[in-house]
Design a protein around this motif. Structure first.
Motif, PDB file in Angstrom:
ATOM      1  N   LEU A   1       0.835  -1.201   0.000  1.00  0.00           N
ATOM      2  CA  LEU A   1       0.000   0.000   0.000  1.00  0.00           C
ATOM      3  C   LEU A   1       0.870   1.250   0.000  1.00  0.00           C
ATOM      4  O   LEU A   1       0.585   2.221  -0.717  1.00  0.00           O
ATOM      5  CB  LEU A   1      -0.926   0.003   1.219  1.00  0.00           C
ATOM      6  N   PHE A   2       1.929   1.240   0.791  1.00  0.00           N
ATOM      7  CA  PHE A   2       2.868   2.359   0.845  1.00  0.00           C
ATOM      8  C   PHE A   2       3.460   2.636  -0.532  1.00  0.00           C
ATOM      9  O   PHE A   2       3.454   3.767  -1.026  1.00  0.00           O
ATOM     10  CB  PHE A   2       3.968   2.021   1.853  1.00  0.00           C
ATOM     11  N   MET A   3       3.943   1.584  -1.185  1.00  0.00           N
ATOM     12  CA  MET A   3       4.532   1.735  -2.512  1.00  0.00           C
ATOM     13  C   MET A   3       3.483   2.185  -3.527  1.00  0.00           C
ATOM     14  O   MET A   3       3.751   3.061  -4.361  1.00  0.00           O
ATOM     15  CB  MET A   3       5.165   0.424  -2.957  1.00  0.00           C
ATOM     16  N   ARG A   4       2.296   1.612  -3.457  1.00  0.00           N
ATOM     17  CA  ARG A   4       1.245   1.944  -4.423  1.00  0.00           C
ATOM     18  C   ARG A   4       0.837   3.409  -4.318  1.00  0.00           C
ATOM     19  O   ARG A   4       0.706   4.091  -5.334  1.00  0.00           O
ATOM     20  CB  ARG A   4       0.022   1.055  -4.207  1.00  0.00           C
ATOM     21  N   GLU A   5       0.654   3.908  -3.096  1.00  0.00           N
ATOM     22  CA  GLU A   5       0.261   5.312  -2.931  1.00  0.00           C
ATOM     23  C   GLU A   5       1.358   6.251  -3.432  1.00  0.00           C
ATOM     24  O   GLU A   5       1.079   7.243  -4.098  1.00  0.00           O
ATOM     25  CB  GLU A   5      -0.073   5.610  -1.467  1.00  0.00           C
ATOM     26  N   ASN A   6       2.602   5.931  -3.107  1.00  0.00           N
ATOM     27  CA  ASN A   6       3.701   6.776  -3.575  1.00  0.00           C
ATOM     28  C   ASN A   6       3.743   6.837  -5.098  1.00  0.00           C
ATOM     29  O   ASN A   6       3.914   7.906  -5.693  1.00  0.00           O
ATOM     30  CB  ASN A   6       5.041   6.252  -3.042  1.00  0.00           C
ATOM     31  N   LEU A   7       3.567   5.698  -5.734  1.00  0.00           N
ATOM     32  CA  LEU A   7       3.604   5.650  -7.196  1.00  0.00           C
ATOM     33  C   LEU A   7       2.389   6.339  -7.813  1.00  0.00           C
ATOM     34  O   LEU A   7       2.497   6.975  -8.869  1.00  0.00           O
ATOM     35  CB  LEU A   7       3.701   4.200  -7.677  1.00  0.00           C
ATOM     36  N   GLU A   8       1.228   6.236  -7.173  1.00  0.00           N
ATOM     37  CA  GLU A   8       0.033   6.907  -7.699  1.00  0.00           C
ATOM     38  C   GLU A   8       0.190   8.424  -7.622  1.00  0.00           C
ATOM     39  O   GLU A   8      -0.190   9.146  -8.549  1.00  0.00           O
ATOM     40  CB  GLU A   8      -1.212   6.444  -6.945  1.00  0.00           C
ATOM     41  N   TYR A   9       0.749   8.924  -6.518  1.00  0.00           N
ATOM     42  CA  TYR A   9       1.022  10.364  -6.434  1.00  0.00           C
ATOM     43  C   TYR A   9       2.049  10.772  -7.485  1.00  0.00           C
ATOM     44  O   TYR A   9       1.923  11.825  -8.117  1.00  0.00           O
ATOM     45  CB  TYR A   9       1.544  10.727  -5.042  1.00  0.00           C
ATOM     46  N   LEU A  10       3.052   9.933  -7.676  1.00  0.00           N
ATOM     47  CA  LEU A  10       4.076  10.230  -8.674  1.00  0.00           C
ATOM     48  C   LEU A  10       3.474  10.309 -10.073  1.00  0.00           C
ATOM     49  O   LEU A  10       3.791  11.222 -10.840  1.00  0.00           O
ATOM     50  CB  LEU A  10       5.174   9.167  -8.649  1.00  0.00           C
ATOM     51  N   HIS A  11       2.597   9.391 -10.409  1.00  0.00           N
ATOM     52  CA  HIS A  11       1.997   9.397 -11.742  1.00  0.00           C
ATOM     53  C   HIS A  11       1.143  10.651 -11.961  1.00  0.00           C
ATOM     54  O   HIS A  11       1.075  11.170 -13.083  1.00  0.00           O
ATOM     55  CB  HIS A  11       1.168   8.132 -11.959  1.00  0.00           C
ATOM     56  N   GLN A  12       0.519  11.168 -10.891  1.00  0.00           N
ATOM     57  CA  GLN A  12      -0.210  12.430 -11.017  1.00  0.00           C
ATOM     58  C   GLN A  12       0.763  13.574 -11.306  1.00  0.00           C
ATOM     59  O   GLN A  12       0.491  14.439 -12.138  1.00  0.00           O
ATOM     60  CB  GLN A  12      -1.003  12.717  -9.741  1.00  0.00           C
ATOM     61  N   SER A  13       1.895  13.567 -10.608  1.00  0.00           N
ATOM     62  CA  SER A  13       2.903  14.605 -10.845  1.00  0.00           C
ATOM     63  C   SER A  13       3.441  14.509 -12.269  1.00  0.00           C
ATOM     64  O   SER A  13       3.612  15.531 -12.946  1.00  0.00           O
ATOM     65  CB  SER A  13       4.051  14.452  -9.839  1.00  0.00           C
ATOM     66  N   ILE A  14       3.711  13.300 -12.730  1.00  0.00           N
ATOM     67  CA  ILE A  14       4.204  13.097 -14.100  1.00  0.00           C
ATOM     68  C   ILE A  14       3.186  13.614 -15.113  1.00  0.00           C
ATOM     69  O   ILE A  14       3.547  14.267 -16.100  1.00  0.00           O
ATOM     70  CB  ILE A  14       4.518  11.606 -14.347  1.00  0.00           C
ATOM     71  N   TYR A  15       1.919  13.348 -14.864  1.00  0.00           N
ATOM     72  CA  TYR A  15       0.862  13.821 -15.767  1.00  0.00           C
ATOM     73  C   TYR A  15       0.882  15.346 -15.858  1.00  0.00           C
ATOM     74  O   TYR A  15       0.815  15.915 -16.953  1.00  0.00           O
ATOM     75  CB  TYR A  15      -0.498  13.331 -15.274  1.00  0.00           C
ATOM     76  N   LEU A  16       0.977  16.016 -14.710  1.00  0.00           N
ATOM     77  CA  LEU A  16       1.000  17.483 -14.694  1.00  0.00           C
ATOM     78  C   LEU A  16       2.232  18.024 -15.403  1.00  0.00           C
ATOM     79  O   LEU A  16       2.164  19.050 -16.086  1.00  0.00           O
ATOM     80  CB  LEU A  16       0.959  18.006 -13.256  1.00  0.00           C
ATOM     81  N   THR A  17       3.348  17.335 -15.239  1.00  0.00           N
ATOM     82  CA  THR A  17       4.585  17.761 -15.887  1.00  0.00           C
ATOM     83  C   THR A  17       4.502  17.627 -17.395  1.00  0.00           C
ATOM     84  O   THR A  17       4.927  18.511 -18.136  1.00  0.00           O
ATOM     85  CB  THR A  17       5.764  16.917 -15.345  1.00  0.00           C
ATOM     86  N   GLU A  18       3.969  16.515 -17.843  1.00  0.00           N
ATOM     87  CA  GLU A  18       3.992  16.206 -19.276  1.00  0.00           C
ATOM     88  C   GLU A  18       2.872  16.860 -20.069  1.00  0.00           C
ATOM     89  O   GLU A  18       3.025  17.092 -21.259  1.00  0.00           O
ATOM     90  CB  GLU A  18       3.946  14.687 -19.467  1.00  0.00           C
ATOM     91  N   LYS A  19       1.766  17.179 -19.417  1.00  0.00           N
ATOM     92  CA  LYS A  19       0.638  17.730 -20.175  1.00  0.00           C
ATOM     93  C   LYS A  19       0.935  19.128 -20.724  1.00  0.00           C
ATOM     94  O   LYS A  19       0.297  19.586 -21.674  1.00  0.00           O
ATOM     95  CB  LYS A  19      -0.634  17.765 -19.330  1.00  0.00           C
ATOM     96  N   SER A  20       1.896  19.818 -20.127  1.00  0.00           N
ATOM     97  CA  SER A  20       2.248  21.169 -20.577  1.00  0.00           C
ATOM     98  C   SER A  20       3.358  21.173 -21.624  1.00  0.00           C
ATOM     99  O   SER A  20       3.720  22.208 -22.136  1.00  0.00           O
ATOM    100  CB  SER A  20       2.693  22.011 -19.366  1.00  0.00           C
ATOM    101  N   ASN A  21       3.940  19.986 -21.884  1.00  0.00           N
ATOM    102  CA  ASN A  21       5.039  19.905 -22.851  1.00  0.00           C
ATOM    103  C   ASN A  21       4.518  19.769 -24.268  1.00  0.00           C
ATOM    104  O   ASN A  21       3.421  19.282 -24.495  1.00  0.00           O
ATOM    105  CB  ASN A  21       5.934  18.711 -22.499  1.00  0.00           C
TER     106      ASN A  21
END
Length: 242
Positions: A222-242
């Motif tokens: 669960l710890f790993m899954r939540e960290n990765l899910e937050y990361l994927h949201q950050s990646i989405y925000l980073t990449e959508k503006s490129n």
């Protein structure tokens, strides 16, 4: 698990973030220990090693970060980044002050050194602003799960108040720094690197403080899954503006 990809704050410019940080600074957390019932020695032994480590990590003068910011401004012309990042550093230092105030109440000394803090700082200084922020976002994501865990595993009103404030601020820090990362060209390898850094860092943090996360209701998966899910949201925000 908090979803933040649809927040209006994801449309913020650096000028907007400056206004946000200044407004947030007017609503500092006032810790009240008058209703603090105290912690058992068992709970203190479990909690305070991790609190010492995170208190150390939250505090920094930001000197290296600001050097990379100045180089970024020279290339991008984003002069408002300077003030926004300085306000961000100020807020991080306030987080460190909250934790120190809590430690002082229980007469716990600050940590002179922290292996995790040292490792994070060395990683951040391997490159320029892009590298610095990539590692910072990793730390802020793990902080979200950490503060959620210690909120769940103690009845301390003061500590729960700190956790609420931290989770509120760290979530916005992830959004702010994802905006900064969006100024850099995204390469195919970037996502892989961010996931690898998150996975490796999560393993080290879990190994160091798994007792706290488990007491707060987290399994390793669960710890790993939540960290990765937050990361994927950050990646989405980073990449959508490129």
């Amino acid at each position: 698990m908090i979803k933040f990809t649809n927040s209006k704050m994801n449309q913020f410019t650096y000028k907007d973030w400056i206004r946000y940080f200044k407004k947030n600074d007017k609503h500092r957390l006032a810790l009240d220990f008058s209703r603090e019932k105290g912690l058992s020695q068992k709970v203190m032994d479990m909690l305070f090693p991790s609190i010492q480590a995170f208190q150390k990590g939250e505090g920094s003068d930001g000197s290296y970060l600001m050097k990379t910011v100045e180089k970024f401004i020279e290339k991008s012309g984003e002069t408002d980044c300077r003030e926004a990042m300085m306000l961000f550093i100020k807020e991080e230092n306030q987080h460190s002050a909250y934790l120190k105030q809590y430690m002082d109440h229980y007469q716990i000394d600050v940590a002179e050194k922290s292996f995790l803090d040292t490792a994070f700082r060395k990683l951040r200084q391997l490159g320029g602003l892009k590298c610095e922020i990539t590692v910072l976002v990793t730390a802020e994501i793990i902080a979200l799960t950490y503060y959620n865990a210690i909120f769940n595993c103690t009845g301390s009103r003061a500590l729960r108040g700190i956790c609420n404030q931290m989770m509120h601020d760290e979530l916005r820090h992830i959004m702010f720094q994802s905006y900064t990362l969006s100024h850099f060209k995204v390469h195919a390898i970037d996502r892989v690197i961010r996931i690898l850094i998150m996975r490796m860092t999560s393993v080290f943090v879990w190994a160091a403080f798994h007792n706290v996360f488990q007491a707060g209701g987290y399994s390793y998966f669960l710890f790993m899954r939540e960290n990765l899910e937050y990361l994927h949201q950050s990646i989405y925000l980073t990449e959508k503006s490129n």
